[in-house]
Design an enzyme around this catalytic site. Structure first.
Site, short mmCIF file in Angstrom:
data_model
loop_
_atom_site.label_atom_id
_atom_site.label_comp_id
_atom_site.label_asym_id
_atom_site.label_seq_id
_atom_site.Cartn_x
_atom_site.Cartn_y
_atom_site.Cartn_z
CD GLU A 139 -4.39 -8.21 1.83
OE1 GLU A 139 -5.28 -7.59 2.43
OE2 GLU A 139 -3.18 -7.89 1.88
CD GLU B 262 -2.89 -1.28 2.32
OE1 GLU B 262 -2.79 -0.46 3.23
OE2 GLU B 262 -3.75 -2.16 2.30
C1 GLA Z 1 -4.68 -4.78 4.39
C2 GLA Z 1 -3.45 -5.57 4.80
C3 GLA Z 1 -3.79 -6.88 5.47
C4 GLA Z 1 -4.91 -6.75 6.47
C5 GLA Z 1 -6.08 -6.06 5.82
C6 GLA Z 1 -7.25 -5.89 6.75
O1 GLA Z 1 -5.28 -5.27 3.27
O2 GLA Z 1 -2.62 -5.83 3.70
O3 GLA Z 1 -2.65 -7.34 6.13
O4 GLA Z 1 -4.45 -6.07 7.58
O5 GLA Z 1 -5.65 -4.77 5.40
O6 GLA Z 1 -7.02 -6.08 8.04
#
Ligand code: GLA
Length: 373
Positions: free
Chosen positions: A251, A146
């Protein structure tokens, strides 16, 4: 009767074990696990049988491993990595540099010590300690997480401010030096959004041109019943694959809850009952018609991934079961969401078998799936 139950058990065990096996010829199917998952024999078994790649949801984040400067806590990670290696999993290290996982002590360091060299040294030590410790055991690392904002600017985090935009390059180089065989990834959300996608694409292209060791892009995939437009996901995958990168959905979860407006976020304590009902509509159970939409949404997403299987290397679900998903608490706290493949009782949902069937029958199984919404 006994024979019947045995047969039933055999069939259900077989189906639970099937997901990553059925997808093996297309891409790896992974899961993010919490320490609670690993403490329960039931969920551990699901993770061992159903998924070929594991990510630890929290334990490898900087704030978790280096609680005080130089004081490390590797117990949980050691255990996780040992179990993953024993079970032949592709382990993903998540994540080395993420502004939200900076240990609090970083910001408390005396001012006069804060300069580029100081922070570069901090990064180097952190990355080489962690990557070096698990050298040869971790398949790939989410090196930087990010680093860009939604509108395509460098996120103004401590690394960007103190080191400059080359903190990203340096992070990859430090990781590569510590384990030259590990795959190294950039991971982010919102990559279907063109402004952000352009910025990340441009930055990675430039890094690759300079010979920086970057091998893949993680498209996070925190989705909902209406977000994203799947033609945009399709486009993002195809576009990043042009950079000769491993492309992964890292994710994946699908929230079924309404997304609160910006004015509603962070205001939970002021919500009256009517508002809460509107924002948390399925606190008792998920209506059948919403479950149907949820199942179709997962299938449509997987059709996009299957059709792009030549570019997609891994799809990781962000959690095993609904009860432990972060989506219950984001963007507002204490709701009841249903984003994953196992329900609150660790029971496999119907969507699990539907995804298995999709892979078994691909490409014909995706003939009737909608692509563009
Ligand atoms: C982001 C992070 C993850 C997790 C999510 C939500 O996507 O990359 O590690 O912490 O937030 O918790």
């Amino acid at each position: 009767m006994r024979c019947f139950s045995f047969l039933f058990l055999l069939i259900s065990c077989h189906v639970s074990a099937d997901l990553s096996v059925e997808y093996r010829k297309y891409f790896d199917v992974g899961v993010a696990l919490s320490s609670k998952d690993l403490a329960s024999e039931e969920s551990k078994k699901l993770a061992v049988n159903g998924f070929s790649s594991w990510t630890h949801e929290f334990a490898m984040k900087w704030s978790q491993v280096e609680v005080k400067p130089g004081q490390y806590n590797f117990e949980v990670v050691d255990e996780f990595v040992k179990l993953g290696v024993e079970n032949n999993k592709k382990i993903i290290g998540h994540t080395l540099v993420w502004y939200k996982a900076n240990p609090t002590w970083l910001a408390e360091e005396p001012n006069h010590r804060r300069n580029r060299e100081y922070y570069l040294q901090k990064l180097r030590t952190h990355i080489s300690t962690l990557v070096g410790r698990y050298k040869g055991k971790i398949y790939g690392w989410d090196v930087v997480n990010e680093a860009f904002t939604y509108d395509g600017n460098y996120r103004n985090n401590i690394w960007y401010r103190e080191i400059g935009e080359d903190y990203i390059q340096k992070s990859f180089e430090f990781a590569h030096a510590a384990d030259p065989n590990a795959k190294l990834f950039y991971n982010d959300f919102g990559l279907v959004n063109l402004e952000k996608q352009d910025a990340v694409f441009k930055a990675i292209k430039a890094l690759k041109k300079k010979g920086v060791p970057i091998h893949g892009i993680g498209i996070q995939g925190h989705y909902s019943l209406s977000f994203p437009d799947l033609s945009k996901l399709d486009h993002a995958i195809k576009r990043f694959s042009l950079l000769d990168l491993d492309v992964m959905i890292t994710e994946l979860d699908i929230s079924v809850l309404p997304h609160p407006g910006p004015e509603e976020k962070g205001e939970e304590e002021n919500f009256d009952e009517a508002k809460m009902l509107q924002l948390n509509p399925y606190s008792v159970e998920l209506p059948v018609d919403v479950e149907k939409k949820f199942d179709e949404r997962y299938q449509n997403i997987f059709c996009v991934l299957l059709r792009n299987h030549k570019h997609v290397d891994r799809v990781t679900f962000w959690g095993l079961s609904d009860s432990r998903s972060w989506r219950n608490d984001w963007p507002i706290q204490d709701r009841v969401d249903y984003p994953l493949l196992f329900d609150r009782n660790m029971k496999k949902k119907a969507v699990f078998d539907k995804l298995v069937t999709l892979a078994k029958g691909f490409p014909r199984s995706c003939d009737s799936q909608i692509v563009s919404s």
